[in-house]
Design an enzyme around this catalytic site. Sequence first.
Site, PDB file in Angstrom:
ATOM      1  N   THR A   9       0.876  -1.175   0.000  1.00 20.45           N
ATOM      2  CA  THR A   9       0.000   0.000   0.000  1.00 20.45           C
ATOM      3  C   THR A   9       0.911   1.223   0.000  1.00 20.45           C
ATOM      4  O   THR A   9       1.697   1.388   0.934  1.00 20.45           O
ATOM      5  CB  THR A   9      -0.876   0.003   1.268  1.00 20.45           C
ATOM      6  OG1 THR A   9      -1.649  -1.201   1.271  1.00 20.45           O
ATOM      7  CG2 THR A   9      -1.792   1.204   1.311  1.00 20.45           C
ATOM      8  N   SER A  11       1.409   4.092   1.104  1.00 20.57           N
ATOM      9  CA  SER A  11       1.024   5.150   2.048  1.00 20.57           C
ATOM     10  C   SER A  11       2.235   5.678   2.805  1.00 20.57           C
ATOM     11  O   SER A  11       2.114   6.471   3.715  1.00 20.57           O
ATOM     12  CB  SER A  11      -0.020   4.614   3.033  1.00 20.57           C
ATOM     13  OG  SER A  11       0.488   3.498   3.720  1.00 20.57           O
ATOM     14  N   ALA A 250       7.043   1.547  11.884  1.00 15.02           N
ATOM     15  CA  ALA A 250       6.085   2.445  11.231  1.00 15.02           C
ATOM     16  C   ALA A 250       6.746   3.113  10.028  1.00 15.02           C
ATOM     17  O   ALA A 250       7.940   3.408  10.052  1.00 15.02           O
ATOM     18  CB  ALA A 250       5.602   3.507  12.211  1.00 15.02           C
ATOM     19  N   LYS A 251       5.931   3.326   9.009  1.00 16.16           N
ATOM     20  CA  LYS A 251       6.487   3.805   7.752  1.00 16.16           C
ATOM     21  C   LYS A 251       7.127   5.185   7.857  1.00 16.16           C
ATOM     22  O   LYS A 251       7.957   5.557   7.069  1.00 16.16           O
ATOM     23  CB  LYS A 251       5.390   3.843   6.690  1.00 16.16           C
ATOM     24  CG  LYS A 251       4.985   2.459   6.226  1.00 16.16           C
ATOM     25  CD  LYS A 251       3.975   2.521   5.107  1.00 16.16           C
ATOM     26  CE  LYS A 251       3.541   1.105   4.739  1.00 16.16           C
ATOM     27  NZ  LYS A 251       2.527   1.046   3.719  1.00 16.16           N
ATOM     28  N   ARG A 252       6.680   5.965   8.848  1.00 11.91           N
ATOM     29  CA  ARG A 252       7.189   7.340   8.872  1.00 11.91           C
ATOM     30  C   ARG A 252       8.542   7.469   9.566  1.00 11.91           C
ATOM     31  O   ARG A 252       9.149   8.523   9.553  1.00 11.91           O
ATOM     32  CB  ARG A 252       6.173   8.259   9.531  1.00 11.91           C
ATOM     33  CG  ARG A 252       5.802   7.848  10.926  1.00 11.91           C
ATOM     34  CD  ARG A 252       4.636   8.686  11.451  1.00 11.91           C
ATOM     35  NE  ARG A 252       4.163   8.149  12.696  1.00 11.91           N
ATOM     36  CZ  ARG A 252       3.328   7.119  12.769  1.00 11.91           C
ATOM     37  NH1 ARG A 252       2.874   6.556  11.659  1.00 11.91           N
ATOM     38  NH2 ARG A 252       2.939   6.642  13.933  1.00 11.91           N
TER      39      ARG A 252
END
Length: 322
Positions: A9, A11, A250-252
């Site tokens: 995804t 995001s 987490a992606k961030r």
Amino acid sequence: MRRGRFAPTPSGRLHIGNARTALLAWLQMRSAGGAFILRMEDIDKPRSRPGLAEAVIEDLRWLGIDWDEGPDVGGVFGPYVQSRREQRYEEAIVRLMSEGRLYPCYCSRAELAAIASAPHGLSSEGPAYPGTCRHRTARELADRAAVKSPSLRFAMPDRPLHFVDALMGTQYFSAGAGGDFVVKRADGIYGYQLAVVIDDAAMEITDVLRGSDLLDSTPRQLSLYEALGLPAPSFAHVPLLFGPDGQRLAKRDDVINVAGMRAAGVRPEAIIGWLAYWSGLLDRPEPAKASELIPEFEPANVSMEPVVVTEEALRKLVGGSR
Ligand code: GLU
């Protein structure tokens, strides 16, 4: 021929947890002489940001992972981008609806939030939906329909379900596992569970290897395969990577982003080496090319222990491999 896939995804930037799942799914297919497919799961448009799909592609290629079919290379089962496949999801909705497998749900966010005493649904979702709208009278439904557009829910079969996970063994789920779930939101967005099933079936995927955060989605997906009369793939779930704080990556978090590491001068072989080490494929975290891992790869050798990426490991990975 076996066909596997990685279905990110877009995001956020690819982090090392996503990269590990991609690597293992890729190794599973490459070691079996199968085909590997990349599919962008950008169906939830508000969550998907422009440019991130290209960034994910760039990060995967830099790591040495390639694919036979995908958004950038095409293929006979395209398009490989979910936002361009909505027609197919709608066809499935129409079919499931006409067969009485879906029902309109008018519950508001507040009503859903109030379902505190319900048994647990998916770990990612909180309480299971108790089927409130499934049991409403025609009159109640008409009243609600006059003021609100509904989401559509799939009615889970009322019986226990099990499947044999290729890595984790037999998995058992109680009747209605996780509750009836949304296949199309009131704002018109199609649900992940539906889109992933329609696409994996249409793309003739035989092997799904993905993170264990999706293990509890599998009974939902198997129920959809059954309702649509489609053959289900084999499923394999791998443990997630956890950060030094014990939380899921987490992606961030820039430190664990592939792009952030690349910018810091880390070599792709260093990342692959650590991913392989964490996965039980190498005895030591020594640099390796993704392609070098193919000959020795055995799915049964993938470690099933959850991995904690410690500060020390990150220091070695980022600091020690330049
Ligand atoms: N798009 C999903 C995700 O990024 C993965 C879907 C799947 O592998 O089934 O979490």
